[in-house]
Design a protein around this motif. Structure first.
Motif, PDB file in Angstrom:
ATOM      1  N   PRO A  56      79.822  17.744  28.410  1.00 49.34           N
ATOM      2  CA  PRO A  56      79.273  17.482  27.885  1.00 49.34           C
ATOM      3  C   PRO A  56      78.999  15.123  27.467  1.00 49.34           C
ATOM      4  N   ALA A  57      78.414  14.988  27.983  1.00 45.83           N
ATOM      5  CA  ALA A  57      78.658  13.965  27.228  1.00 45.83           C
ATOM      6  C   ALA A  57      78.039  13.884  25.785  1.00 45.83           C
ATOM      7  N   ASP A  58      78.713  12.710  25.014  1.00 48.32           N
ATOM      8  CA  ASP A  58      78.343  13.055  23.738  1.00 48.32           C
ATOM      9  C   ASP A  58      77.984  12.160  23.002  1.00 48.32           C
ATOM     10  N   ARG A  59      77.439  11.114  23.994  1.00 50.68           N
ATOM     11  CA  ARG A  59      76.730   9.655  23.082  1.00 50.68           C
ATOM     12  C   ARG A  59      74.713   9.670  23.767  1.00 50.68           C
ATOM     13  N   VAL A  60      74.543   9.136  23.275  1.00 52.80           N
ATOM     14  CA  VAL A  60      73.288   8.516  24.225  1.00 52.80           C
ATOM     15  C   VAL A  60      72.239   6.920  23.674  1.00 52.80           C
ATOM     16  N   SER A  61      72.147   5.823  24.608  1.00 58.95           N
ATOM     17  CA  SER A  61      71.471   5.743  24.268  1.00 58.95           C
ATOM     18  C   SER A  61      70.073   5.123  24.485  1.00 58.95           C
ATOM     19  N   VAL A  62      69.640   4.469  23.442  1.00 58.57           N
ATOM     20  CA  VAL A  62      67.857   4.121  23.857  1.00 58.57           C
ATOM     21  C   VAL A  62      67.917   2.809  23.377  1.00 58.57           C
ATOM     22  N   ARG A  63      67.154   1.882  23.848  1.00 61.24           N
ATOM     23  CA  ARG A  63      65.964   0.757  24.006  1.00 61.24           C
ATOM     24  C   ARG A  63      65.167   0.721  23.921  1.00 61.24           C
ATOM     25  N   VAL A  64      64.381  -0.336  23.113  1.00 54.96           N
ATOM     26  CA  VAL A  64      63.479   0.652  22.470  1.00 54.96           C
ATOM     27  C   VAL A  64      62.015  -1.203  22.026  1.00 54.96           C
ATOM     28  N   LEU A  84      59.428  -4.182  14.197  1.00 59.28           N
ATOM     29  CA  LEU A  84      60.874  -4.425  14.619  1.00 59.28           C
ATOM     30  C   LEU A  84      60.900  -3.464  13.451  1.00 59.28           C
ATOM     31  N   GLU A  85      60.117  -4.162  11.827  1.00 60.77           N
ATOM     32  CA  GLU A  85      61.087  -4.046  10.729  1.00 60.77           C
ATOM     33  C   GLU A  85      60.682  -2.289  10.739  1.00 60.77           C
ATOM     34  N   TYR A  86      59.792  -1.637  10.998  1.00 61.24           N
ATOM     35  CA  TYR A  86      59.140  -0.337  11.403  1.00 61.24           C
ATOM     36  C   TYR A  86      59.839   0.373  12.634  1.00 61.24           C
ATOM     37  N   ILE A  87      60.303   0.252  13.260  1.00 65.20           N
ATOM     38  CA  ILE A  87      61.699   0.756  13.909  1.00 65.20           C
ATOM     39  C   ILE A  87      62.575   0.625  13.764  1.00 65.20           C
ATOM     40  N   LEU A  88      63.073  -0.729  12.721  1.00 63.74           N
ATOM     41  CA  LEU A  88      64.517  -0.168  12.215  1.00 63.74           C
ATOM     42  C   LEU A  88      64.480   0.781  10.548  1.00 63.74           C
ATOM     43  N   GLN A  89      63.249   1.000  10.313  1.00 62.61           N
ATOM     44  CA  GLN A  89      63.287   1.821   9.274  1.00 62.61           C
ATOM     45  C   GLN A  89      62.876   3.216   9.380  1.00 62.61           C
ATOM     46  N   ALA A  90      62.674   3.371  11.124  1.00 63.43           N
ATOM     47  CA  ALA A  90      62.918   4.767  10.773  1.00 63.43           C
ATOM     48  C   ALA A  90      63.591   5.181  11.866  1.00 63.43           C
ATOM     49  N   VAL A  91      64.741   4.223  12.688  1.00 60.64           N
ATOM     50  CA  VAL A  91      65.784   4.796  12.699  1.00 60.64           C
ATOM     51  C   VAL A  91      66.341   4.824  11.699  1.00 60.64           C
ATOM     52  N   THR A 101      73.520   0.013  16.000  1.00 53.75           N
ATOM     53  CA  THR A 101      71.641  -0.658  16.201  1.00 53.75           C
ATOM     54  C   THR A 101      72.428  -2.078  16.508  1.00 53.75           C
ATOM     55  N   SER A 102      71.270  -2.872  17.616  1.00 50.29           N
ATOM     56  CA  SER A 102      72.109  -4.150  17.844  1.00 50.29           C
ATOM     57  C   SER A 102      70.655  -4.395  17.818  1.00 50.29           C
ATOM     58  N   VAL A 103      69.929  -5.904  17.503  1.00 50.43           N
ATOM     59  CA  VAL A 103      68.499  -6.246  17.302  1.00 50.43           C
ATOM     60  C   VAL A 103      68.943  -7.086  18.202  1.00 50.43           C
ATOM     61  N   ARG A 104      67.816  -7.692  19.513  1.00 49.75           N
ATOM     62  CA  ARG A 104      67.831  -9.164  20.530  1.00 49.75           C
ATOM     63  C   ARG A 104      66.511  -9.623  20.052  1.00 49.75           C
ATOM     64  N   ARG A 105      66.022 -11.104  20.196  1.00 51.97           N
ATOM     65  CA  ARG A 105      64.493 -11.352  20.387  1.00 51.97           C
ATOM     66  C   ARG A 105      64.379 -12.553  21.264  1.00 51.97           C
ATOM     67  N   GLU A 119      63.662  -6.709  21.651  1.00 46.36           N
ATOM     68  CA  GLU A 119      64.545  -4.555  21.832  1.00 46.36           C
ATOM     69  C   GLU A 119      65.556  -4.815  20.752  1.00 46.36           C
ATOM     70  N   VAL A 120      65.277  -3.026  20.548  1.00 49.88           N
ATOM     71  CA  VAL A 120      66.180  -2.429  19.992  1.00 49.88           C
ATOM     72  C   VAL A 120      67.017  -1.711  20.732  1.00 49.88           C
ATOM     73  N   THR A 121      69.036  -1.749  20.725  1.00 51.67           N
ATOM     74  CA  THR A 121      69.031  -0.756  21.217  1.00 51.67           C
ATOM     75  C   THR A 121      70.159   0.118  20.382  1.00 51.67           C
ATOM     76  N   VAL A 122      69.744   1.252  19.680  1.00 55.34           N
ATOM     77  CA  VAL A 122      69.883   2.134  19.359  1.00 55.34           C
ATOM     78  C   VAL A 122      71.323   3.247  19.745  1.00 55.34           C
ATOM     79  N   THR A 123      72.119   3.357  19.163  1.00 55.27           N
ATOM     80  CA  THR A 123      73.323   4.528  20.148  1.00 55.27           C
ATOM     81  C   THR A 123      72.995   6.479  18.824  1.00 55.27           C
ATOM     82  N   PHE A 124      73.161   7.128  19.568  1.00 52.65           N
ATOM     83  CA  PHE A 124      73.197   8.502  18.904  1.00 52.65           C
ATOM     84  C   PHE A 124      74.199   9.180  19.192  1.00 52.65           C
TER      85      PHE A 124
END
Length: 249
Positions: A56-64, A84-91, A101-105, A119-124
């Motif tokens: 099965p897949a072992d990685r997942v990415s989500v864009r917030v 953005l700060e709240y999102i990054l803090q939760a991550v 984690t990557s951030v683009r403005r 946009e915040v892209t997070v890989t889990f």
């Protein structure tokens, strides 16, 4: 894991003898082959084995993503930065490092207003952790945040390990079958003479069964199923054979 094998055996006796060339009831063809001098003739069994490994897949990415419209640059920047700060803090609180984690403005102006989108892209690597983070963001930020659908994929390390497992399993299966054939022929299986991977295949399996979704994803009604990849390997292995009745010197 589904294992199969095809068997071909060649029995090369120490003394030359004539064979009728007929196949026996076990589907193993026996023949005599002379290599070099009569004293150096080799007995061997050749086995072709196959194996399949599903992973099965072992990685997942989500864009917030978040956005804002204000009459000044400072106002729009402040509005987006707070979320953005709240999102990054939760991550970070869920153990996700900065390297995942990557951030683009994006800032632009339309008429008398400034628009900023971020946009915040997070890989889990932990899917349950991904679901918890998405749930927290949706509950706390509500309509001011947009959480995209998770994108599942296989890492390079996962694919490499899956291919190795398929090859090793095929060799193990071939060795087991060769051992059974050697016993049937009254021989003892010796050391491997040649191992060759003849064919490899990979294909993706999309699981459309929604029943396997975790209940923790209630806030993500469109959560896609986890894809899997299957790798198959076919190997050809030759083993030496020793006569059981032959005494060790």
């Amino acid at each position: 894991m589904d294992n199969q094998s095809r068997v071909f055996a060649a029995i090369l006796p120490a003394a030359a003898r004539e064979l009728d060339g007929n196949e026996n009831q076990q589907g193993v063809e026996v023949r005599a082959v002379s290599r070099q001098s009569p004293s150096s003739r080799v007995r061997e069994v050749q086995v072709t084995g196959t194996a399949e490994v599903c992973c099965p897949a072992d990685r997942v990415s989500v864009r917030v993503s978040v956005g804002s419209r204000k009459e000044s640059v400072n106002e729009v920047t402040s509005s987006v930065s707070r979320r953005l700060e709240y999102i990054l803090q939760a991550v970070r609180q869920h153990g996700v490092g900065d390297k995942d984690t990557s951030v683009r403005r994006f800032l632009h102006r339309e008429a008398d207003q400034y628009h900023m989108d971020a946009e915040v892209t997070v890989t889990f690597s932990d899917f349950e952790k991904m679901e918890r983070v998405c749930s927290v963001l949706l509950e706390k930020l509500d309509k001011s945040v947009c959480v995209g659908a998770p994108q599942f994929y296989h890492s390079a390390e996962c694919l490499s390990q899956m291919r190795r497992r398929a090859c090793v399993s095929a060799v193990e299966n071939a060795q087991q079958k060769a051992c059974e054939v050697s016993q049937l022929l009254g021989q003892t299986l010796g050391a491997p003479l040649l191992v060759r991977e003849e064919e490899t295949r990979e294909w993706r399996n999309e699981d459309e069964d929604d029943g396997g979704r975790r209940q923790g994803a209630t806030l993500l009604p469109h959560l896609p199923s986890t894809p899997t990849i299957t790798a198959s390997s076919r190997v050809s292995v030759s083993f030496s054979l020793r006569d059981r009745s032959r005494k060790k010197v």
